[in-house]
Design a protein around this motif. Structure first.
Motif, PDB file in Angstrom:
ATOM      1  N   UNK A   5      24.790  -5.760  20.488  1.00 60.27           N
ATOM      2  CA  UNK A   5      24.661  -5.955  19.038  1.00 60.27           C
ATOM      3  C   UNK A   5      25.987  -6.432  18.467  1.00 60.27           C
ATOM      4  N   UNK A   6      25.906  -7.087  17.316  1.00 61.05           N
ATOM      5  CA  UNK A   6      27.112  -7.555  16.641  1.00 61.05           C
ATOM      6  C   UNK A   6      27.064  -7.141  15.169  1.00 61.05           C
ATOM      7  N   UNK A   7      28.227  -6.769  14.641  1.00 61.16           N
ATOM      8  CA  UNK A   7      28.334  -6.515  13.200  1.00 61.16           C
ATOM      9  C   UNK A   7      29.673  -7.045  12.684  1.00 61.16           C
ATOM     10  N   UNK A   8      29.695  -7.342  11.378  1.00 62.77           N
ATOM     11  CA  UNK A   8      30.939  -7.743  10.711  1.00 62.77           C
ATOM     12  C   UNK A   8      31.298  -6.624   9.743  1.00 62.77           C
ATOM     13  N   UNK A   9      32.585  -6.353   9.604  1.00 66.81           N
ATOM     14  CA  UNK A   9      32.982  -5.238   8.735  1.00 66.81           C
ATOM     15  C   UNK A   9      34.236  -5.598   7.954  1.00 66.81           C
ATOM     16  N   UNK A  10      34.397  -4.986   6.772  1.00 64.34           N
ATOM     17  CA  UNK A  10      35.564  -5.266   5.923  1.00 64.34           C
ATOM     18  C   UNK A  10      35.372  -6.561   5.147  1.00 64.34           C
ATOM     19  N   UNK A  11      36.468  -7.156   4.715  1.00 65.64           N
ATOM     20  CA  UNK A  11      36.374  -8.438   3.998  1.00 65.64           C
ATOM     21  C   UNK A  11      35.872  -9.517   4.951  1.00 65.64           C
ATOM     22  N   UNK A  12      34.969 -10.364   4.473  1.00 59.95           N
ATOM     23  CA  UNK A  12      34.502 -11.458   5.339  1.00 59.95           C
ATOM     24  C   UNK A  12      35.638 -12.449   5.556  1.00 59.95           C
ATOM     25  N   UNK A  13      35.497 -13.262   6.599  1.00 55.83           N
ATOM     26  CA  UNK A  13      36.534 -14.272   6.830  1.00 55.83           C
ATOM     27  C   UNK A  13      35.901 -15.476   7.508  1.00 55.83           C
ATOM     28  N   UNK A  14      36.475 -16.642   7.217  1.00 51.12           N
ATOM     29  CA  UNK A  14      35.924 -17.878   7.749  1.00 51.12           C
ATOM     30  C   UNK A  14      36.091 -17.894   9.272  1.00 51.12           C
ATOM     31  N   UNK A  15      35.027 -18.304   9.952  1.00 53.07           N
ATOM     32  CA  UNK A  15      35.031 -18.280  11.421  1.00 53.07           C
ATOM     33  C   UNK A  15      34.141 -17.160  11.940  1.00 53.07           C
ATOM     34  N   UNK A  16      33.788 -16.206  11.061  1.00 56.06           N
ATOM     35  CA  UNK A  16      32.871 -15.139  11.504  1.00 56.06           C
ATOM     36  C   UNK A  16      31.538 -15.747  11.928  1.00 56.06           C
ATOM     37  N   UNK A  17      31.044 -16.697  11.131  1.00 55.44           N
ATOM     38  CA  UNK A  17      29.741 -17.287  11.465  1.00 55.44           C
ATOM     39  C   UNK A  17      29.787 -18.071  12.773  1.00 55.44           C
ATOM     40  N   UNK A  18      30.869 -18.803  12.992  1.00 56.81           N
ATOM     41  CA  UNK A  18      30.997 -19.548  14.258  1.00 56.81           C
ATOM     42  C   UNK A  18      30.979 -18.560  15.425  1.00 56.81           C
ATOM     43  N   UNK A  19      31.606 -17.410  15.218  1.00 56.79           N
ATOM     44  CA  UNK A  19      31.686 -16.387  16.257  1.00 56.79           C
ATOM     45  C   UNK A  19      30.303 -15.764  16.498  1.00 56.79           C
ATOM     46  N   UNK A  20      29.599 -15.465  15.410  1.00 58.10           N
ATOM     47  CA  UNK A  20      28.243 -14.894  15.541  1.00 58.10           C
ATOM     48  C   UNK A  20      27.348 -15.876  16.294  1.00 58.10           C
ATOM     49  N   UNK A  21      27.453 -17.147  15.923  1.00 52.84           N
ATOM     50  CA  UNK A  21      26.625 -18.182  16.584  1.00 52.84           C
ATOM     51  C   UNK A  21      26.932 -18.248  18.079  1.00 52.84           C
ATOM     52  N   UNK A  22      28.214 -18.216  18.418  1.00 57.41           N
ATOM     53  CA  UNK A  22      28.593 -18.289  19.839  1.00 57.41           C
ATOM     54  C   UNK A  22      28.070 -17.069  20.598  1.00 57.41           C
ATOM     55  N   UNK A  23      28.107 -15.903  19.943  1.00 60.47           N
ATOM     56  CA  UNK A  23      27.601 -14.674  20.581  1.00 60.47           C
ATOM     57  C   UNK A  23      26.097 -14.817  20.841  1.00 60.47           C
ATOM     58  N   UNK A  24      25.382 -15.261  19.809  1.00 56.13           N
ATOM     59  CA  UNK A  24      23.919 -15.384  19.940  1.00 56.13           C
ATOM     60  C   UNK A  24      23.574 -16.454  20.980  1.00 56.13           C
ATOM     61  N   UNK A  25      24.250 -17.582  20.929  1.00 54.58           N
ATOM     62  CA  UNK A  25      23.943 -18.669  21.878  1.00 54.58           C
ATOM     63  C   UNK A  25      24.253 -18.250  23.314  1.00 54.58           C
ATOM     64  N   UNK A  26      25.382 -17.573  23.511  1.00 51.48           N
ATOM     65  CA  UNK A  26      25.748 -17.138  24.875  1.00 51.48           C
ATOM     66  C   UNK A  26      24.734 -16.113  25.387  1.00 51.48           C
ATOM     67  N   UNK A  27      24.342 -15.202  24.519  1.00 50.02           N
ATOM     68  CA  UNK A  27      23.350 -14.190  24.929  1.00 50.02           C
ATOM     69  C   UNK A  27      22.028 -14.861  25.291  1.00 50.02           C
ATOM     70  N   UNK A  28      21.577 -15.739  24.395  1.00 53.24           N
ATOM     71  CA  UNK A  28      20.280 -16.376  24.615  1.00 53.24           C
ATOM     72  C   UNK A  28      20.271 -17.157  25.931  1.00 53.24           C
ATOM     73  N   UNK A  29      21.360 -17.892  26.184  1.00 52.19           N
ATOM     74  CA  UNK A  29      21.425 -18.689  27.415  1.00 52.19           C
ATOM     75  C   UNK A  29      21.452 -17.815  28.656  1.00 52.19           C
ATOM     76  N   UNK A  30      21.918 -16.560  28.511  1.00 50.08           N
ATOM     77  CA  UNK A  30      22.078 -15.690  29.681  1.00 50.08           C
ATOM     78  C   UNK A  30      21.086 -14.530  29.711  1.00 50.08           C
ATOM     79  N   UNK A  31      19.976 -14.711  29.007  1.00 48.32           N
ATOM     80  CA  UNK A  31      18.906 -13.689  28.985  1.00 48.32           C
ATOM     81  C   UNK A  31      19.386 -12.298  28.583  1.00 48.32           C
ATOM     82  N   UNK A  32      20.271 -12.267  27.602  1.00 48.59           N
ATOM     83  CA  UNK A  32      20.718 -10.981  27.046  1.00 48.59           C
ATOM     84  C   UNK A  32      20.122 -10.884  25.636  1.00 48.59           C
TER      85      UNK A  32
END
Ligand code: F6P
Length: 324
Positions: A5-32
């Motif tokens: 699972x992934x969560x963001x906490x505290x003040x948001x910051x630019x690049x969080x979305x790119x990071x979330x996308x990379x996490x989701x894409x890597x998981x999806x590609x690797x059956x996680x």
């Protein structure tokens, strides 16, 4: 691990979305299986959790904020709130948790580690105040936003021969103010890391006027002890230049993430998933001299700030001011 699972906490910051996308894409590609916890630790307490897929994250890398939202949860710091959070991690069979956030969020990570949860911490804060890493997500974009603002405002100030004082965000860390000040060749800079008085600012401003500057720029960091309105008042009183004060504010947390914040978000996102897939956990991710590294999460709070006095001195040399 096969369910994370992934969560963001505290003040948001630019690049969080790119990071979330990379996490989701890597998981999806690797059956996680990957779950998004909405609104940070507060969403974890309230079991506000959903599965994420590639479609959910399509094209989010170009926007600031965080699609799974963030929060500063006071309840997570209570015994009861913390217990609920742990329970929801168990109910949802979450084997590993990725937390993207700043130093408050990392404190939460350490508590989770002590409670036996598998955690990876990714630095996400415009303040750049996680001192074990050279950069955190959002810092680069926040500085760019501040630089753009100063540059735009300077044009009208220059036309009117006015002085202008800007206040940057950054909480107790002067990095946004410092990097902005150097990029715009500010005439004076006050940050909390270095003791600086209003009379020293006035002296810097007078020095610039003597060297032919007609529209001096002063940068203050959020945490510096000086009051912006007082600085404005004193400059005006002692130089007779009309002077304005501008708090740059939340615009520093908005705007399109720079390539750097996107790239960093992708690299850290991929690495976080890779580590959890190999059951490697309780690590904080960082970058130094362009190299990504990992370090034990529970140790990062002990790393002290190395404030860039050399950068301050570059700026001072530019204006023929004595070095600090
Ligand atoms: O931590 C990021 C930050 O933008 C700081 O620079 C600032 O002090 C603070 O958050 C503002 O917090 P809030 O969004 O809760 O007003």
């Amino acid at each position: 691990m096969k369910r994370i699972a992934v969560l963001c906490s505290g003040g948001d910051s630019q690049g969080m979305n790119a990071c979330i996308k990379a996490i989701v894409d890597t998981c999806t590609s690797n059956n996680v299986t990957v779950l998004g916890i909405n609104r940070g630790y507060q969403g974890l307490i309230e079991n506000d959790i959903r599965e994420l897929n590639k479609l959910d994250v399509a094209n989010i890398e170009t926007i600031a904020g965080a699609i799974i939202k963030t929060s500063r949860s006071a309840e997570f710091m209570t015994e009861e709130g913390f217990k609920k959070a742990i329970n929801n991690l168990k109910i949802n069979d979450i084997e590993g948790l990725i937390v993207i956030g700043g130093n408050g969020s990392f404190r939460g990570c350490r508590d989770l580690v002590h409670a036996g949860i598998n955690v990876i911490g990714i630095p996400g804060t415009i303040d750049n105040d996680l001192y074990y890493t050279e950069r955190s997500l959002g810092f680069d974009t926040a500085v760019q936003q501040a630089v753009n603002t100063v540059t735009d405002v300077k044009q009208t100030m220059y036309a009117n021969s006015r002085a202008v004082v800007f206040k940057c965000m950054g909480r107790h860390c002067g990095d946004i103010a410092l990097h902005t000040a150097v990029a715009v060749e500010a005439d004076s800079l006050a940050v909390n890391e270095i003791d600086y008085s209003i009379s020293e600012i006035i002296s810097d401003v007078k020095n610039s006027l003597k060297h032919g500057v007609t529209s001096p720029v002063v940068i203050l960091s959020e945490g510096c002890k000086l009051d912006m309105d007082e600085v404005v008042y004193e400059i005006q009183a002692q130089t007779h230049l009309t002077t304005r004060g501008i708090e740059i504010g939340y615009i520093q947390r908005g705007g399109e993430p720079t390539y750097y914040d996107r790239m960093l978000g992708v690299r850290w996102g991929v690495l976080a998933v890779q580590l959890l897939m190999q059951d490697m956990t309780n690590l904080a991710l960082g970058i130094k001299n362009d190299k990504i590294f990992t370090t034990p999460l529970i140790e990062v709070e002990h790393v002290l700030q190395e404030f860039r006095v050399d950068m301050v001195n570059d700026l001072r040399t530019l204006h023929a001011l004595p070095k600090i």
